[in-house]
Design an enzyme around this catalytic site. Structure first.
Site, PDB file in Angstrom:
ATOM      1  N   LYS A 172      -4.778 -39.791  24.522  1.00  0.00           N
ATOM      2  CA  LYS A 172      -3.935 -40.232  25.635  1.00  0.00           C
ATOM      3  C   LYS A 172      -4.132 -39.311  26.854  1.00  0.00           C
ATOM      4  O   LYS A 172      -5.003 -38.465  26.843  1.00  0.00           O
ATOM      5  CB  LYS A 172      -2.476 -40.275  25.190  1.00  0.00           C
TER       6      LYS A 172
HETATM    7  C1  LIG Z   1      -0.618 -44.197  20.946  1.00  0.00           C
HETATM    8  C2  LIG Z   1       0.381 -45.297  21.002  1.00  0.00           C
HETATM    9  C3  LIG Z   1       1.581 -45.251  20.292  1.00  0.00           C
HETATM   10  C4  LIG Z   1       1.903 -44.185  19.292  1.00  0.00           C
HETATM   11  O1  LIG Z   1       1.739 -42.912  19.729  1.00  0.00           O
HETATM   12  P1  LIG Z   1       1.514 -41.726  18.655  1.00  0.00           P
HETATM   13  O2  LIG Z   1       1.703 -40.510  19.483  1.00  0.00           O
HETATM   14  O3  LIG Z   1       0.125 -41.888  18.140  1.00  0.00           O
HETATM   15  O4  LIG Z   1       2.533 -41.879  17.597  1.00  0.00           O
HETATM   16  C5  LIG Z   1       2.485 -46.279  20.477  1.00  0.00           C
HETATM   17  N1  LIG Z   1       2.220 -47.313  21.292  1.00  0.00           N
HETATM   18  C6  LIG Z   1       1.051 -47.413  21.962  1.00  0.00           C
HETATM   19  C7  LIG Z   1       0.821 -48.585  22.856  1.00  0.00           C
HETATM   20  C8  LIG Z   1       0.089 -46.409  21.824  1.00  0.00           C
HETATM   21  O5  LIG Z   1      -1.087 -46.515  22.450  1.00  0.00           O
END
Ligand SMILES: *Cc1c(COP(=O)(O)O)cnc(C)c1O
Length: 403
Positions: free
Chosen positions: A200
């Protein structure tokens, strides 16, 4: 090893565009990030210390809201946000079909039923008309997902939510640093969930946050991440008191000082990350402008796209093979393509538990057959971008539809 072989697709034994796989996403860690974490290791606080407060304050400022509650993942942020917005057993929570499973799973953990809305074909953002049609007296929460990094239409979703007495949340795990009409992602719904997974915008190892303007909502979320207890270990130590009360049912969703120090250091670099992501997106758009077989998703007007992903559609009629074959051919060329996402209602768990399946969200289902995510991360060099473009053009030329 003649020129004919060199020009052939790597999947057929030809020379690949690059040796070693270019990932679709990865973190960028510099010396300041390392120093920030090392300083915490020497400080005496490993968890729930001053770095949590510092990070939360900076993050709230960046998101244009009063409160940020750091938690252990984006998934935890969604769970915390939905709980704070009053999701209870028997409620319905409307989520788009085109998202990561966690968006829906958080509702299931609260005993609610996820209801899957369809998306718009050009952006793959949730279609407000589909959301409106799915509202019922049981609808407690509508969740927008900023798919790929651009905010969905929260203004319209907000009026639908209000009309039906539901709350509005944002899964903003893709859109930190994005904005709509100048308002930052994180400030566009009652509560927004962020993720700091290494793919991210900023990395904390694992991590997330739920951000809101509402003080009571924030207070609930602080308790929820700490077993439903109103004070934390450090506050009790400072007061010299052992007494605490658990007032709600919560979890241990805390984010450590180590992770918050890394996240703060990364947040200071966010503008540079966004600039690079947007430059890569512009380069891709220019490179594929003359290629009808490769159609990037549309950037909506009035939006600052954060480009977590760069997703292209491969219109079926333009290709002699299916998306699976294109995917395999690009991987063989050394390009780490990915697919985001399998529509959530098609996963075996949802089919078995909620009776979902094909036909519910035709736009998302058709898009799923045609989408590929190209590599997109700030540390990509211009040469990496050129490799992706060369591989896509090579594979498109080899697999062009014959009319
Ligand atoms: C990455 C993501 C999540 C979950 O995030 P984590 O930190 O991996 O638990 C939830 N929703 C979306 C759309 C994501 O891309």
């Amino acid at each position: 090893m003649g020129s004919e072989r060199a020009a052939g697709l790597a999947i057929d034994g030809g020379e690949p565009v690059r040796r070693g796989l270019l990932p679709y996403a990865t973190q960028s860690i510099d010396d300041d990030d390392v120093a920030a974490v090392a300083a915490v290791l020497r400080s005496g606080w490993l968890t729930t210390g001053p770095e949590v407060d510092r990070f939360e304050e900076r993050l709230a400022g960046r998101c244009g809201v009063a409160h940020a509650v750091a938690v252990s993942s984006g998934t935890a942020a969604l769970h915390t946000a939905y709980a704070a917005l009053g999701v209870r057993p028997g409620d319905e929570v409307i989520v788009p079909a085109m998202t990561f499973a966690a968006t829906a799973n958080a509702a299931v953990w609260l005993g609610a039923r996820p209801v899957f809305a369809d998306v718009l074909p050009d952006t793959l953002l949730v279609d407000p008309a589909s959301v409106g049609a799915l509202c019922s007296p049981a609808t407690r929460l509508i969740v927008g997902v900023d798919y790929g990094g651009q905010p969905c239409d929260y203004a319209t979703l907000g009026s639908i939510a209000e009309e039906h007495g539901a709350a509005l949340a944002a899964d903003a795990c893709h859109s930190l640093g994005g904005a709509a009409a100048g308002r930052p992602c994180g400030s566009l719904a009652a509560v927004s969930a962020l993720s700091f997974h290494p793919v991210k915008h900023i990395a904390a190892g694992e991590g997330g946050a739920a951000v809101t303007d509402d003080a009571d909502t924030a207070a609930f979320m602080r308790r929820f991440r700490n077993h439903g207890i109103g004070s934390d270990h450090r506050q009790r130590a400072e007061r010299g008191s052992w007494f605490y009360e658990m007032t709600d049912l919560g979890l241990n969703y805390r984010l450590s000082d180590l992770q918050c120090a890394l996240a703060s250091s990364q947040l200071a670099r966010l503008d540079g990350f966004l600039t690079r992501r947007r430059a890569i997106a512009a380069a891709y758009r220019e490179a594929f402008a003359d290629l009808p077989a490769v159609v990037p998703l549309v950037e909506a007007p009035g939006v600052d796209h954060a480009y977590h992903l760069f997703v292209v559609r491969l219109p079926r009629e333009r290709w002699s093979v299916d998306r699976g074959q294109v995917f395999a051919a690009l991987r063989a060329e050394g390009i780490g393509v990915n697919v985001h996402y399998v529509p959530v209602h098609l996963h075996p768990y949802y089919r078995a538990t909620f009776g979902t399946g094909p036909g519910r969200c035709p736009v998302a289902e058709a898009a799923y057959e045609e989408i590929v995510s190209l590599p997109m991360f700030p540390a990509m060099t211009d040469a990496d971008v050129a490799d992706v473009v060369a591989a896509v053009r090579k594979v498109a030329a080899a697999y062009a539809a014959t009319e």
